[in-house]
Design a protein around this motif. Structure first.
Motif, PDB file in Angstrom:
ATOM      1  N   TYR A 176      -8.580   4.830   7.215  1.00 35.62           N
ATOM      2  CA  TYR A 176      -8.817   5.101   5.814  1.00 35.62           C
ATOM      3  C   TYR A 176      -7.890   4.991   5.138  1.00 35.62           C
ATOM      4  N   ARG A 177      -8.176   4.476   3.564  1.00 35.19           N
ATOM      5  CA  ARG A 177      -7.136   4.631   2.589  1.00 35.19           C
ATOM      6  C   ARG A 177      -7.666   4.808   1.261  1.00 35.19           C
ATOM      7  N   SER A 178      -7.262   5.612   0.526  1.00 38.21           N
ATOM      8  CA  SER A 178      -7.664   6.005  -0.607  1.00 38.21           C
ATOM      9  C   SER A 178      -6.779   5.661  -1.884  1.00 38.21           C
ATOM     10  N   LEU A 208      -7.323  -3.170  12.865  1.00 38.83           N
ATOM     11  CA  LEU A 208      -7.336  -2.368  11.633  1.00 38.83           C
ATOM     12  C   LEU A 208      -6.096  -2.519  10.873  1.00 38.83           C
ATOM     13  N   ASP A 209      -5.269  -2.392  11.270  1.00 37.76           N
ATOM     14  CA  ASP A 209      -3.623  -2.282  10.475  1.00 37.76           C
ATOM     15  C   ASP A 209      -3.565  -3.859  10.063  1.00 37.76           C
ATOM     16  N   ALA A 210      -3.869  -4.830  10.849  1.00 35.62           N
ATOM     17  CA  ALA A 210      -3.937  -6.088  10.459  1.00 35.62           C
ATOM     18  C   ALA A 210      -4.744  -6.561   9.221  1.00 35.62           C
ATOM     19  N   LEU A 211      -6.015  -5.928   9.502  1.00 31.19           N
ATOM     20  CA  LEU A 211      -7.063  -6.060   8.118  1.00 31.19           C
ATOM     21  C   LEU A 211      -6.664  -5.434   6.809  1.00 31.19           C
ATOM     22  N   LEU A 212      -5.976  -4.247   7.251  1.00 30.27           N
ATOM     23  CA  LEU A 212      -5.461  -3.430   5.834  1.00 30.27           C
ATOM     24  C   LEU A 212      -4.254  -4.360   5.269  1.00 30.27           C
ATOM     25  N   LEU A 255     -17.372  -2.624  10.882  1.00 28.16           N
ATOM     26  CA  LEU A 255     -17.830  -1.921   9.889  1.00 28.16           C
ATOM     27  C   LEU A 255     -16.759  -1.679   8.843  1.00 28.16           C
ATOM     28  N   HIS A 256     -17.134  -1.941   7.585  1.00 31.02           N
ATOM     29  CA  HIS A 256     -16.295  -1.641   6.412  1.00 31.02           C
ATOM     30  C   HIS A 256     -16.994  -1.335   5.003  1.00 31.02           C
ATOM     31  N   ASP A 309     -11.030   2.369  -2.561  1.00 34.99           N
ATOM     32  CA  ASP A 309     -11.006   2.893  -1.205  1.00 34.99           C
ATOM     33  C   ASP A 309     -11.124   2.183  -0.292  1.00 34.99           C
ATOM     34  N   LEU A 310     -10.761   2.285   0.847  1.00 36.75           N
ATOM     35  CA  LEU A 310     -11.178   1.472   2.178  1.00 36.75           C
ATOM     36  C   LEU A 310     -11.346   2.276   3.293  1.00 36.75           C
ATOM     37  N   ALA A 311     -12.188   2.104   3.860  1.00 36.71           N
ATOM     38  CA  ALA A 311     -12.658   2.648   5.295  1.00 36.71           C
ATOM     39  C   ALA A 311     -13.113   1.273   6.145  1.00 36.71           C
ATOM     40  N   LEU A 312     -12.524   1.401   7.442  1.00 33.64           N
ATOM     41  CA  LEU A 312     -12.800   0.404   8.474  1.00 33.64           C
ATOM     42  C   LEU A 312     -13.188   1.150   9.787  1.00 33.64           C
ATOM     43  N   ILE A 313     -14.029   0.650  10.361  1.00 36.02           N
ATOM     44  CA  ILE A 313     -14.298   1.214  11.977  1.00 36.02           C
ATOM     45  C   ILE A 313     -14.637  -0.346  12.788  1.00 36.02           C
TER      46      ILE A 313
END
Length: 310
Positions: free
Chosen positions: A86-88, A261-265, A226-227, A279-283
């Motif tokens: 999660y990043r805001s 997830l780190d690579a996607l961010l 999921l994103h 904002d970004l949330a990834l699962i």
């Protein structure tokens, strides 16, 4: 604000009195004016400080609430591996994205969502949505009914223009069941990155959602991403959104879920010119039979997953 108005009025009265006496204020009037300035100015500063303190307290409460809501997901539930990020973009770290995981009698259930807006108000609505999910996830056999429960529970917390997009996922052997209320479609990662869009889109929570249950294959050797739209709508300097293409698939196929997830961010941040606009949330979800290895008990993905993604 009230003290500022009072100060201006008092000063105007003092000047008027001075004008009526030949334009030269008496010593007593000068002393009076100084007292008014000191007391009024002090009141204004005190009022502003109290307002700042109240706002800071509200932010601290919202941050603690969001920390309790966006807790780390369990690494594995019901034979499915999970990892979240999660990043805001808010200066206070308070965003409008949300997620949660529940171990239910019907299998692992995941919620991911996006509240309209940012800041403390959005954080409060995030908490209400996650709270409604935790309340109903284990007691409702139907994902469609669970979505209706979320809509009913948060409706009283929504403003006239508020809404919440949500995606519910339920995992069973060989498949995933989805209910989508206005949220970006998840990606099934296998031989390609395939969006699992609903056949009939539904409105978000708060806008009369009428979702349908969607069932899709998801076996060992595949993953589900999921994103929120912080990924799919990340834009470059020309306004071009991040394509969910082979680069996303390659990032989603790294050996460890958190690495994915780190690579996607990193991919989204680079595409957006170094900083995210939303904002970004990834699962990342993965059906598997994980086995501990000898390197400190670290969990590695089954080789079949890497083979499917390569």
């Amino acid at each position: 604000m009230i003290w500022s108005v009072a100060l201006c009025v008092t000063w105007s009265v003092a000047l008027s009195v001075a004008d009526r006496h030949g334009g030269e204020p008496s010593p007593a009037a000068v002393v009076f004016d100084c007292l008014v300035l000191v007391i009024g100015g002090g009141a204004v500063v005190h009022g502003a400080r109290r307002r700042v303190d109240r706002e800071a307290a509200l932010v601290r409460v919202a941050q603690r609430s969001q920390d309790a809501v966006l807790r780390p997901l369990a690494a594995e539930v019901g034979g499915v591996g999970f990892s979240s990020l999660y990043r805001s973009v808010s200066e206070f770290g308070l965003g409008g994205d949300l997620y949660d995981l529940a171990h239910t009698p019907y299998g692992p259930r995941v919620l991911i969502g996006d509240v309209r807006g940012h800041g403390p108000e959005a954080a409060v609505l995030c908490a209400a949505t996650v709270g409604a999910f935790r309340e109903g996830a284990c007691g409702m056999p139907s994902l469609v009914d669970l979505a209706a429960h979320l809509d009913a529970r948060i409706r009283g917390d929504l403003g006239p223009e508020d809404f919440v997009t949500v995606l519910l996922a339920e995992f069973a052997p060989g498949e995933v069941r989805l209910v989508n209320c206005g949220h970006p479609a998840p990606l099934r990662i296998g031989l390609r990155a395939e969006p699992l869009a609903p056949s009939r889109p539904s409105a978000p929570l708060g806008l009369g959602p009428r979702p349908q249950l969607q069932r899709a294959r998801l076996g060992v050797g595949e993953r589900l991403l999921l994103h929120t739209d912080g990924l799919s709508e990340a834009r470059d300097a020309h306004g071009t959104m991040l394509p969910l293409d082979d680069r996303v698939r390659e990032a989603a196929c790294l050996p460890l879920l958190q690495e994915c997830l780190d690579a996607l961010l990193s991919l989204a941040t680079t595409h957006a010119g170094g900083s995210l606009q939303d904002d970004l949330a990834l699962i990342m979800c993965e059906p598997r039979c994980a086995t501990p290895t000898g390197d400190g008990g670290r969990i590695h993905d089954p080789p079949v997953i890497r083979d499917r993604c390569l």
